[in-house]
Design an enzyme around this catalytic site. Structure first.
Site, PDB file in Angstrom:
ATOM      1  N   PHE A  75     -14.949 -29.935 -10.983  1.00 36.15           N
ATOM      2  CA  PHE A  75     -13.539 -30.323 -10.844  1.00 36.15           C
ATOM      3  C   PHE A  75     -13.269 -30.880  -9.451  1.00 36.15           C
ATOM      4  O   PHE A  75     -12.162 -30.785  -8.935  1.00 36.15           O
ATOM      5  CB  PHE A  75     -12.635 -29.109 -11.127  1.00 36.15           C
ATOM      6  CG  PHE A  75     -12.833 -28.541 -12.507  1.00 36.15           C
ATOM      7  CD1 PHE A  75     -12.261 -29.153 -13.615  1.00 36.15           C
ATOM      8  CD2 PHE A  75     -13.619 -27.417 -12.713  1.00 36.15           C
ATOM      9  CE1 PHE A  75     -12.449 -28.649 -14.892  1.00 36.15           C
ATOM     10  CE2 PHE A  75     -13.826 -26.898 -13.983  1.00 36.15           C
ATOM     11  CZ  PHE A  75     -13.242 -27.512 -15.082  1.00 36.15           C
ATOM     12  N   ARG A 111     -12.617 -33.485  -6.438  1.00 31.74           N
ATOM     13  CA  ARG A 111     -12.000 -34.798  -6.270  1.00 31.74           C
ATOM     14  C   ARG A 111     -12.789 -35.598  -5.249  1.00 31.74           C
ATOM     15  O   ARG A 111     -13.256 -35.030  -4.264  1.00 31.74           O
ATOM     16  CB  ARG A 111     -10.557 -34.665  -5.739  1.00 31.74           C
ATOM     17  CG  ARG A 111      -9.570 -34.130  -6.734  1.00 31.74           C
ATOM     18  CD  ARG A 111      -8.308 -33.683  -6.044  1.00 31.74           C
ATOM     19  NE  ARG A 111      -8.561 -32.621  -5.068  1.00 31.74           N
ATOM     20  CZ  ARG A 111      -7.683 -32.211  -4.142  1.00 31.74           C
ATOM     21  NH1 ARG A 111      -6.506 -32.793  -4.051  1.00 31.74           N
ATOM     22  NH2 ARG A 111      -7.986 -31.231  -3.311  1.00 31.74           N
ATOM     23  N   CYS A 169     -12.371 -40.577 -12.524  1.00 36.15           N
ATOM     24  CA  CYS A 169     -12.696 -40.186 -13.897  1.00 36.15           C
ATOM     25  C   CYS A 169     -11.561 -40.197 -14.898  1.00 36.15           C
ATOM     26  O   CYS A 169     -11.812 -40.135 -16.087  1.00 36.15           O
ATOM     27  CB  CYS A 169     -13.376 -38.832 -13.864  1.00 36.15           C
ATOM     28  SG  CYS A 169     -15.043 -39.041 -13.222  1.00 36.15           S
ATOM     29  N   LYS A 219     -11.805 -42.946 -17.720  1.00 35.90           N
ATOM     30  CA  LYS A 219     -12.998 -42.721 -18.554  1.00 35.90           C
ATOM     31  C   LYS A 219     -12.816 -41.485 -19.452  1.00 35.90           C
ATOM     32  O   LYS A 219     -13.095 -41.539 -20.652  1.00 35.90           O
ATOM     33  CB  LYS A 219     -14.184 -42.533 -17.602  1.00 35.90           C
ATOM     34  CG  LYS A 219     -15.433 -41.972 -18.197  1.00 35.90           C
ATOM     35  CD  LYS A 219     -16.547 -41.940 -17.166  1.00 35.90           C
ATOM     36  CE  LYS A 219     -16.623 -40.663 -16.363  1.00 35.90           C
ATOM     37  NZ  LYS A 219     -17.094 -39.487 -17.084  1.00 35.90           N
ATOM     38  N   ARG A 258     -13.895 -48.632  -8.197  1.00 40.90           N
ATOM     39  CA  ARG A 258     -13.933 -48.579  -9.657  1.00 40.90           C
ATOM     40  C   ARG A 258     -12.539 -48.359 -10.268  1.00 40.90           C
ATOM     41  O   ARG A 258     -11.856 -47.419  -9.946  1.00 40.90           O
ATOM     42  CB  ARG A 258     -14.883 -47.456 -10.111  1.00 40.90           C
ATOM     43  CG  ARG A 258     -16.325 -47.758  -9.760  1.00 40.90           C
ATOM     44  CD  ARG A 258     -17.220 -46.606 -10.102  1.00 40.90           C
ATOM     45  NE  ARG A 258     -16.902 -45.417  -9.338  1.00 40.90           N
ATOM     46  CZ  ARG A 258     -17.399 -44.207  -9.601  1.00 40.90           C
ATOM     47  NH1 ARG A 258     -18.209 -44.044 -10.611  1.00 40.90           N
ATOM     48  NH2 ARG A 258     -17.073 -43.175  -8.852  1.00 40.90           N
TER      49      ARG A 258
HETATM   50  C1  UGA Z   1     -10.238 -36.333 -10.639  1.00 42.95           C
HETATM   51  C2  UGA Z   1      -9.804 -34.844 -10.779  1.00 42.95           C
HETATM   52  O1  UGA Z   1      -8.670 -34.599  -9.922  1.00 42.95           O
HETATM   53  C3  UGA Z   1     -10.960 -33.889 -10.390  1.00 42.95           C
HETATM   54  O2  UGA Z   1     -10.567 -32.543 -10.637  1.00 42.95           O
HETATM   55  C4  UGA Z   1     -12.188 -34.230 -11.274  1.00 42.95           C
HETATM   56  O3  UGA Z   1     -13.309 -33.443 -10.922  1.00 42.95           O
HETATM   57  C5  UGA Z   1     -12.566 -35.701 -11.063  1.00 42.95           C
HETATM   58  O4  UGA Z   1     -11.437 -36.546 -11.422  1.00 42.95           O
HETATM   59  C6  UGA Z   1     -13.740 -36.015 -11.932  1.00 42.95           C
HETATM   60  O5  UGA Z   1     -13.672 -35.804 -13.134  1.00 42.95           O
HETATM   61  O6  UGA Z   1     -14.776 -36.398 -11.378  1.00 42.95           O
HETATM   62  P1  UGA Z   1     -10.430 -38.050  -8.573  1.00 42.95           P
HETATM   63  O7  UGA Z   1     -10.391 -39.092  -9.652  1.00 42.95           O
HETATM   64  O8  UGA Z   1     -11.472 -38.106  -7.542  1.00 42.95           O
HETATM   65  O9  UGA Z   1     -10.520 -36.568  -9.260  1.00 42.95           O
HETATM   66  O10 UGA Z   1      -9.073 -38.157  -7.780  1.00 42.95           O
HETATM   67  P2  UGA Z   1      -7.556 -37.685  -7.964  1.00 42.95           P
HETATM   68  O11 UGA Z   1      -7.086 -37.214  -6.656  1.00 42.95           O
HETATM   69  O12 UGA Z   1      -7.449 -36.740  -9.097  1.00 42.95           O
HETATM   70  O13 UGA Z   1      -6.783 -39.070  -8.271  1.00 42.95           O
HETATM   71  C7  UGA Z   1      -7.059 -39.849  -9.423  1.00 42.95           C
HETATM   72  C8  UGA Z   1      -6.090 -41.005  -9.561  1.00 42.95           C
HETATM   73  O14 UGA Z   1      -4.773 -40.512  -9.827  1.00 42.95           O
HETATM   74  C9  UGA Z   1      -5.951 -41.874  -8.291  1.00 42.95           C
HETATM   75  O15 UGA Z   1      -5.950 -43.230  -8.677  1.00 42.95           O
HETATM   76  C10 UGA Z   1      -4.591 -41.479  -7.717  1.00 42.95           C
HETATM   77  O16 UGA Z   1      -3.989 -42.537  -6.994  1.00 42.95           O
HETATM   78  C11 UGA Z   1      -3.821 -41.164  -8.988  1.00 42.95           C
HETATM   79  N1  UGA Z   1      -2.664 -40.257  -8.760  1.00 42.95           N
HETATM   80  C12 UGA Z   1      -2.871 -39.004  -8.298  1.00 42.95           C
HETATM   81  C13 UGA Z   1      -1.381 -40.705  -9.062  1.00 42.95           C
HETATM   82  O17 UGA Z   1      -1.168 -41.867  -9.493  1.00 42.95           O
HETATM   83  N2  UGA Z   1      -0.308 -39.855  -8.860  1.00 42.95           N
HETATM   84  C14 UGA Z   1      -0.493 -38.585  -8.401  1.00 42.95           C
HETATM   85  O18 UGA Z   1       0.512 -37.844  -8.250  1.00 42.95           O
HETATM   86  C15 UGA Z   1      -1.798 -38.148  -8.096  1.00 42.95           C
END
Ligand code: UGA
Length: 439
Positions: A143, A145, A257, A260, A325
């Site tokens: 999990f 980030r 992720c 996907k 990505r």
């Molecule tokens: C996400 C999950 O948060 C992790 O728990 C998980 O392990 C990971 O995917 C994975 O499966 O590998 P990550 O994609 O690295 O992590 O980053 P996040 O901080 O979750 O952000 C994802 C996307 O959501 C970003 O594009 C961010 O800009 C967007 N986001 C995030 C929003 O548009 N609004 C928000 O309030 C928060």
């Protein structure tokens, strides 16, 4: 206890480095020589806060290698292999199957194979069968980030372990031993079956994606009725049942992720003969969110961006990474170029800019030949002689920039902020025309 980690890509490298920090001897295996050479010399191959120091601290406990055969002396092997999705949204298990096939030639019978990759239901069972039902297989979704992976690894909300229902107590205890460091800190460790562990990962990512998409939709109404979306998000989040995180209305989520895993979950519903409702829509609404933002730009300029030079701040999918990505900025760039706009780009991460430059060569020839993309040296340099500014990043570093200079530099004093990062009152007091997501 000896541990091997197969593939040192992205957050899985953190798994290897952190387990080494806890005190385990680690084999970290990858197929790419150049990556392994870099890691041996403490050079991080990914952008992660604090990784370089952690590498230096733990290198004596890690054997970085391309030689898979060294897994034989391991008690536990973490299989951390990339699982993309194909064009039908099905999870592509080619790499993980290949890795398991390689392993089966090498393994004896008692090494425990722990799958960290995000995989659909029954994949752990399939890998168990592929390994001739000889080696215990455990599902252990991650999990972490990107960029915050070290922080997340150190303080996880929970650890999920999925075993086959008839797994021996001895093997279960061995895996629990790896995570003793966390259970001693009262972090919840769930022991469940394979499919439950597999589903928890997809449900977690899809739920967060749904939460983001929900607030993005609310922002569209907020725009219409002049309700302040930042206030809506923060006061909504004060309800402890709702919780403040992942309620930022922006231009939609990108990699790593969410896109996907949401798509894979939709596919899993279909495969199991079920209709999908919410999550299919989540994907659709997210895809449309960047266009919703783009419409704010095209509405102002009546879709005529010919001869306009746009300063575009940020290309990666999140701050401090070089990871492009499914970055929403790239979708925006393609659309703006189609309208013949010239684009000047800046990102605080120089590697992200290099990756963007490479990406720009993959765009169609007519775009490359006729429309210049300029890579700028600094934030202010990017705004020089640009008509207006478009921001797609929530990097707080931008708040230290001198916006009075930005105002001098821009031909029109217009800012489109896709991450609602600027203070709307302050920026309007400076006489900028300011557009953001949600009113
Ligand atoms: C996400 C999950 O948060 C992790 O728990 C998980 O392990 C990971 O995917 C994975 O499966 O590998 P990550 O994609 O690295 O992590 O980053 P996040 O901080 O979750 O952000 C994802 C996307 O959501 C970003 O594009 C961010 O800009 C967007 N986001 C995030 C929003 O548009 N609004 C928000 O309030 C928060």
């Amino acid at each position: 206890m000896k541990i091997s980690v197969i593939w040192t890509w992205y957050v899985w490298l953190i798994q290897a480095v952190w387990l080494a920090k806890i005190g385990y001897e680690i084999n970290a295996i990858d197929i790419f020589e150049d990556k392994i050479e870099k890691l041996k010399s403490w050079v991080p191959t990914i952008f992660e806060n604090g990784l370089e120091d952690l590498l230096k601290e733990t290198l004596s406990n890690i054997n970085f290698t391309t030689d898979k055969s060294c897994v034989v002396w391991s008690d536990i092997i973490f299989l951390c292999v990339w699982t993309p999705q194909d064009e039908t949204w099905k999870t592509d298990l080619t790499y993980i199957k290949q890795a398991a096939n390689d392993l089966k030639q090498i393994l004896k019978w008692d090494e425990i194979v722990v799958i960290k990759s995000t995989v659909p239901a029954w994949t752990n069972k399939m890998i168990y069968e592929l390994l001739w039902e000889k080696n215990p297989v455990v599902s252990n979704p991650e999990f972490l980030r990107e960029w915050l992976a070290i922080e997340d690894f150190f303080a996880p909300d929970r650890i999920v372990l999925g075993f086959k229902t008839w797994e021996s107590e001895e093997n279960i205890l061995k895996v629990l031993e790896v995570y003793k460091y966390f259970s001693e800190k009262n972090i919840n460790v769930l022991k469940t079956n394979w499919q439950t562990a597999e589903l928890i990962k997809y449900a977690a990512n899809s739920f967060l994606a749904t939460k983001i998409t929900f607030i993005n939709e609310i922002a569209r109404l907020a725009d219409k009725i002049w309700a302040d979306i930042k206030d809506v998000s923060s006061w909504l989040g004060l309800d402890s049942r709702i919780w403040e995180k992942f309620l930022n209305a922006w231009i939609g989520y990108g990699w790593s992720c969410f896109p996907k895993d949401v798509k894979s979950l939709v596919h899993q519903f279909g495969e199991n003969g079920l209709e999908w409702w919410i999550i299919k829509k989540v994907d659709e609404v997210n895809e449309s969110q960047v266009n919703y933002f783009l419409e704010k730009i095209t509405a102002k300029y009546s879709k005529d961006l010919h001869w306009k030079t746009i300063a575009l701040f940020w290309v990666a999918f999140k701050p401090d990474t070089d990871d492009l990505r499914e970055s929403r900025a790239l979708i925006l760039v393609k659309e703006l170029l189609k309208m013949w706009a010239t684009i000047k780009v800046f990102d605080y991460n120089s590697q992200a800019l290099e990756n963007f430059e490479k990406y720009s060569y993959s765009l169609s020839t007519w775009i490359r030949n006729f429309i210049p993309i300029v890579i700028s040296k600094s934030f202010l340099d990017m705004t020089k002689n640009a008509d207006f500014l478009v921001m797609t990043l929530e990097d707080k570093k931008v708040l230290a920039e001198d916006f009075s200079k930005v105002k001098e530099n821009l031909k029109e004093k217009v800012i489109f902020d896709g991450k609602n990062i600027l203070d709307k009152k302050e920026i309007k007091n400076m006489w900028f025309e300011y557009y953001w997501v949600g009113y």
